[in-house]
Design a protein around this motif. Structure first.
Motif: not given
Length: 551
Positions: A130-136, A422-428
């Motif tokens: 999730y952090w990597f998704s925001w950084a990218i 990554a967003g869907f993974i975090s929601w799950t």
């Protein structure tokens, strides 16, 4: 509050992980830190800040630009149903997170809840991806800001704008969190005014104010309410139009999910919110109405005003020319809107970039608190800003300069896919943590009726969200199968593969066990909030009551 700011940063349990290069371990020291608290960050965000962070986190380029592609892919009815359906999934995540965040409002909430109630490996893998998704995404938003400026000055190199906005946004995130809240408040206000303005514009144009006269639902009849998808790529779909239309609807679920990502920022901000037991539920409860108003109604009017076969909907640019709001204005004969929409998109992108650095840095703090990142990331300035976490997250914005190289675009496409899924993974993972939280409360004799905020329709609503989120994660790369394309397969599933590798790798290294519902930590981090709750519940002066009422 001053006393709270002097307390140490946090961690979970005894050291279990591998040491980092700075000598710290993945789990920190139990003797030096208090498990689960978040008092190293200052609670400076007010109710109005949190309200607008919740709005600003969702309304972005996904709605203003990506919704056009959704209309072309699934048709007006297909896109409307898809956005409404994904909106229900998002709401299930929000109420689940709200129940946990008001009970234990900690920094890096997602990772903390997953680690506390389910498994440290789940918190580790979820937090890092999730952090990597925001950084990218920070790099992506910096690139988008340059492309938007090029709409007015096409001859200037995009790298100049990437550098300028990198310095401005990064510097802003070293300021007190109240500054971030204030910036987001005004940026989100611009988004809200734009959406409301478009809805009013849509009503007028549909009623006959444009050059096409009264429109009604004529575009739902021709070219149709649903659009078939992949009919040229697959003989099966070409011979089965109803199936092709369903595939179009399913493809839009992914786009809709990308558009909704950011709603969970309320959970991240809970660790820095004044009176979280009052302000977090207020933001959560209004999420449903925001979803209904800002997304579903916007998609409805876009589908009414624009035929789904309009070629401008599939424009690959990132500026105003790609926005369905501009396409609708051009069809209606209103020529002044493109520059206005481009200016709005500019504020949208800057707002998103600002949120990228904020949320990424706070997730790093949460990871460090849980022992899944180096402890130096928890160090804060006198304003309560985790400056090391901010600097580390912001540094990834420099990847935006990959767009200066022709070969860098391929790598950048992979980054985009990692960010999206990554967003869907975090929601799950949030849903799974909530299920474990409810079971822990039951096992430890804490009635849900005593919680500060009670999520509705539980546990079935969370089961609903988790089930469909998993289904979307598994099937989101279906286009790689019709026909089979190895490169597309890995591009679509690289984030899921990375998540599994992180989880299995951490599990193999730490050998941590799943958390028993009887041993789950439901106490750490609550004392501070309960003290604030009692203090803020005391009677105040008449003008203080007026200010509280105004939010």
């Amino acid at each position: 509050m001053a006393d709270l700011e002097k307390k140490p940063s946090t961690s979970v349990g005894e050291p279990k992980g591998a040491p980092f290069v700075d000598g710290s371990s993945m789990s920190g020291s139990h003797n030096d830190v208090e498990k689960g608290t978040t008092v190293q960050l200052q609670r400076r965000l007010q109710s109005r800040h949190l309200q607008m962070i919740a709005i600003g986190g969702t309304i972005g380029t996904g709605l203003f630009i990506g919704s056009g592609g959704a209309l072309a892919t699934a048709g007006p009815a297909g896109a409307l149903i898809a956005y409404a359906f994904v909106g229900s999934l998002v709401y299930s995540v929000m109420v689940a997170m709200g129940e946990m965040a008001t009970f234990i409002p900690v920094s890096g909430a997602f990772t903390a809840y997953a680690s506390r109630f389910v498994d440290q490996s789940l918190g580790f893998s979820m937090g890092w991806i999730y952090w990597f998704s925001w950084a990218i995404t920070y790099a992506l938003e910096l690139t988008a800001s340059g492309l938007i400026i090029q709409y007015w000055v096409p001859d200037i190199n995009i790298g100049i704008f990437i550098a300028i906005f990198f310095v401005v946004i990064t510097a802003a995130n070293f300021l007190p969190v109240s500054i971030y809240g204030e910036v987001e408040f005004w940026f989100a206000s611009i988004k809200v005014v734009t959406v409301i303005g478009f809805l009013i514009f849509g009503i007028c144009i549909n009623a006959g104010a444009g050059r096409e006269g009264y429109i009604g639902f004529k575009y739902w009849n021709h070219p149709g309410a649903f659009s078939p998808h992949l009919t040229d790529a697959s003989s099966i779909l070409a011979n089965n139009i109803p199936l092709a239309k369903f595939v179009g609807f399913w493809a839009v679920l992914i786009q809709a999910g990308f558009s909704y990502q950011g709603t969970e920022l309320v959970g991240i901000a809970a660790g820095e919110t004044a009176n979280p037991r009052k302000n977090v539920p207020k933001a959560i409860k209004q999420t449903f109405w925001r979803i209904l108003l800002f997304f579903v109604l916007t998609i409805l009017f876009i589908g009414i005003l624009i035929p789904s076969d309009n070629p401008n909907l599939l424009n690959d640019t990132t500026d105003a020319s790609s926005s369905p709001l501009v396409v609708a204005a051009n069809l209606a004969g209103v020529s002044v809107l493109p520059d206005i929409i481009n200016a709005v998109l500019f504020t949208v992108v800057l707002s998103a970039a600002n949120s990228n650095v904020y949320s990424g840095s706070r997730i790093l703090v949460g990871l460090a608190n849980e022992g899944s990142a180096p402890q130096f990331l928890t160090k804060t300035s006198r304003w309560g800003v985790p400056y090391n976490a901010v600097a580390f997250t912001a540094a990834f914005g420099l990847l935006g300069f990959l767009n200066e190289s022709s070969s860098g675009g391929v790598v950048f496409d992979w980054f985009v896919n990692i960010s999206g899924v990554a967003g869907f993974i975090s929601w799950t993972c949030i849903g799974i943590a909530h299920i474990a939280f409810m079971r822990a409360c039951d096992a430890q004799g804490i009635p849900r009726s005593t919680l500060p905020y009670i999520a509705p329709l539980q546990p079935y609503f969370t089961y609903y969200g988790v089930g469909f989120n998993i289904l979307i994660i598994i099937t989101q790369g279906f286009e790689a199968f019709v026909p089979w394309d190895t490169s597309s397969f890995f591009t679509a599933y690289i984030s899921l593969i990375l998540f599994v590798v992180l989880y299995v790798g951490h599990k193999a290294w730490s050998r941590c066990k799943f958390v028993s519902r009887h041993d789950a930590d439901l106490l750490s981090g609550r004392k501070e909030v309960e003290e604030m709750w009692v203090e803020e519940a005391k009677p105040t002066t008449w003008w203080g009551k007026v200010l509280n009422w105004l939010g």
